[in-house]
Design a protein around this motif. Structure first.
Motif, PDB file in Angstrom:
ATOM      1  N   GLU A 161       0.836  -1.207   0.000  1.00 20.03           N
ATOM      2  CA  GLU A 161       0.000   0.000   0.000  1.00 20.03           C
ATOM      3  C   GLU A 161       0.871   1.257   0.000  1.00 20.03           C
ATOM      4  O   GLU A 161       0.593   2.225  -0.737  1.00 20.03           O
ATOM      5  N   ALA A 213     -11.289   0.817   1.426  1.00 16.47           N
ATOM      6  CA  ALA A 213     -10.949   0.643   0.017  1.00 16.47           C
ATOM      7  C   ALA A 213     -12.127   1.032  -0.882  1.00 16.47           C
ATOM      8  O   ALA A 213     -11.940   1.660  -1.922  1.00 16.47           O
ATOM      9  N   LEU A 234     -15.094  -5.971  -3.518  1.00 16.24           N
ATOM     10  CA  LEU A 234     -15.208  -5.276  -2.233  1.00 16.24           C
ATOM     11  C   LEU A 234     -16.616  -5.414  -1.665  1.00 16.24           C
ATOM     12  O   LEU A 234     -16.798  -5.685  -0.468  1.00 16.24           O
ATOM     13  N   THR A 248     -13.182  -4.848  -9.348  1.00 18.09           N
ATOM     14  CA  THR A 248     -12.632  -4.559  -8.014  1.00 18.09           C
ATOM     15  C   THR A 248     -13.736  -4.141  -7.054  1.00 18.09           C
ATOM     16  O   THR A 248     -13.801  -4.614  -5.906  1.00 18.09           O
ATOM     17  N   ARG A 264      -4.103   0.599  -5.368  1.00 17.30           N
ATOM     18  CA  ARG A 264      -3.869   0.845  -3.941  1.00 17.30           C
ATOM     19  C   ARG A 264      -5.078   0.367  -3.124  1.00 17.30           C
ATOM     20  O   ARG A 264      -4.924  -0.168  -2.021  1.00 17.30           O
ATOM     21  N   ALA A 265      -6.274   0.536  -3.692  1.00 18.59           N
ATOM     22  CA  ALA A 265      -7.483   0.066  -3.012  1.00 18.59           C
ATOM     23  C   ALA A 265      -7.447  -1.451  -2.822  1.00 18.59           C
ATOM     24  O   ALA A 265      -7.893  -1.966  -1.785  1.00 18.59           O
ATOM     25  N   ILE A 295      -5.235  -2.132   0.081  1.00 19.94           N
ATOM     26  CA  ILE A 295      -5.951  -1.783   1.319  1.00 19.94           C
ATOM     27  C   ILE A 295      -6.912  -2.897   1.698  1.00 19.94           C
ATOM     28  O   ILE A 295      -7.020  -3.292   2.873  1.00 19.94           O
ATOM     29  N   THR A 296      -7.584  -3.445   0.698  1.00 18.00           N
ATOM     30  CA  THR A 296      -8.524  -4.544   0.936  1.00 18.00           C
ATOM     31  C   THR A 296      -7.816  -5.767   1.502  1.00 18.00           C
ATOM     32  O   THR A 296      -8.237  -6.347   2.514  1.00 18.00           O
TER      33      THR A 296
END
Length: 379
Positions: free
Chosen positions: A287, A319, A341, A337, A306-307, A310-311
């Motif tokens: 990250e 995220a 999530l 993505t 980056r999300a 984070i996840t």
């Protein structure tokens, strides 16, 4: 072959027509007469001669005829043994021609993908996330400018190489990315070009960094697609990863960082890819590296990646907030993505809708199979 014809003829459109004529002639003559001793040289010679005949017939193309008569050393192509190094040199010249600073950077990348990688206009448009019609116009303008300004077919002199490097690196990486999502031959071509660039520019750390990045990504190919379906990194069988390629990629990255410890965009991406080959993956460090890369590039696609980090680090809610702030509605990976999530957050109806949208945008059959399987798992 195309690169050689562009060099001889000084015209992209004429070279493509000449290549078609040469292949037509080969299809007619080789089954009857047998394959020539030097098939690529035969094709280049035939294409060049057909183009010259065409120009002589078309008086309105006097300016193109003049280009053919410029001060160039004329070589009898049948006497040349076109080995891998000869072909590679011609391709490298073609890349630098396409990446001339007289062209806009996006045009440089698009034209090289078309001329060198053989990608269709639609494939290039997807790489740029623009419409096919927009890409057609961009390619046409780039070719016209090369003709109008007589951009040379040559590798630049040493003092000019660094300023031309950024576009060349972008070209090679986009070729690799197109191959990574399905066309293995293009990924292999990009890696070959990366090796060539390193040999041409041995003091450029970002050339090494790009090569490292491609090697580290390519090392996961066998694990990434199984039974014609994409397998996410977290679910991959690491025994299928190419350990020799990982070792080489890390060594090349070490070379890049030894020359430039702070690292440019490709070095940061290669460092991320290197971390992702480890078990377990240090997602907090990933990250941080994506955050650094986002500052370097300002790219929303980097923010999307980056999300993902984070996840995997255990914060899908945070995220999702980041993903929903991104203006990437036409980008297929945004929706896949986001769907993942939502699935992890238990918002099944919304996840189903997002997976469906991602499926509509999917560009390859392995991606479609993965998304169909995810939808089936939601019930």
């Amino acid at each position: 072959m195309l690169a050689s014809l562009v060099g001889f003829l000084g015209d992209f459109d004429l070279a493509e027509e000449a290549a078609q004529d040469a292949f037509t002639a080969a299809a007619e003559r080789w089954p009857r007469d047998g394959m020539p001793r030097h098939p690529i040289a035969w094709l280049v010679t035939t294409g060049r001669n057909r183009a010259i005949d065409r120009l002589r017939r078309e008086r309105t193309l006097a300016d193109k005829h003049r280009l053919l008569l410029r001060d160039r050393m004329v070589t009898e192509m049948d006497e040349i043994d076109f080995d891998d190094s000869t072909i590679a040199d011609e391709r490298l010249k073609l890349i630098f021609t396409c990446c001339h600073p007289a062209l806009a950077v996006e045009a440089q990348v698009a034209l090289t993908l078309r001329a060198l990688g053989g990608l269709s206009t639609g494939e290039i448009a997807r790489a740029f996330v623009v419409s096919e019609e927009t890409m057609k116009r961009r390619l046409s303008r780039a070719k016209s400018k090369i003709k109008a300004t007589a951009i040379p077919f040559a590798v630049p002199a040493d003092p000019m190489l660094p300023e031309r490097l950024a576009a060349v690196l972008a070209v090679i990486y986009l070729i690799f990315n197109e191959g990574y999502t399905g066309r293995e031959d293009l990924a292999a071509e990009a890696i070959r070009l990366g090796r060539l660039l390193v040999s041409l520019m041995p003091d450029e750390p970002e050339a090494y960094a790009l090569l490292a990045l491609m090697l580290l990504h390519e090392s996961r190919r066998r694990a990434r697609v199984v039974d014609d379906a994409v397998v996410p990194l977290a679910e991959q069988d690491r025994a299928l990863h190419d350990s020799a390629m990982i070792t080489e990629g890390r060594a090349v990255l070490d070379r890049a960082l030894a020359m430039r410890p702070t690292g440019g965009r490709y070095a940061v991406q290669a460092a991320i890819a290197s971390l992702q080959t480890e078990e377990p993956i240090d997602w907090a460090q990933v990250e941080l590296l994506y955050e650094s890369l986002e500052k370097l590039t300002g790219s929303p696609v980097v923010a999307l990646n980056r999300a993902v980090a984070i996840t995997e680090g255990g914060a899908p809610g945070r995220a999702l907030e980041l993903v929903d702030s991104l203006d990437l509605d036409g980008y297929r990976y945004l929706h896949s993505t986001r769907a993942e999530l939502l699935r992890r957050l238990g918002r099944i109806d919304e996840a189903r809708e997002a997976f469906t949208r991602a499926l509509q945008l999917a560009a390859t059959e392995p991606e479609r199979r993965f998304l169909i399987r995810r939808l089936a798992e939601l019930g």
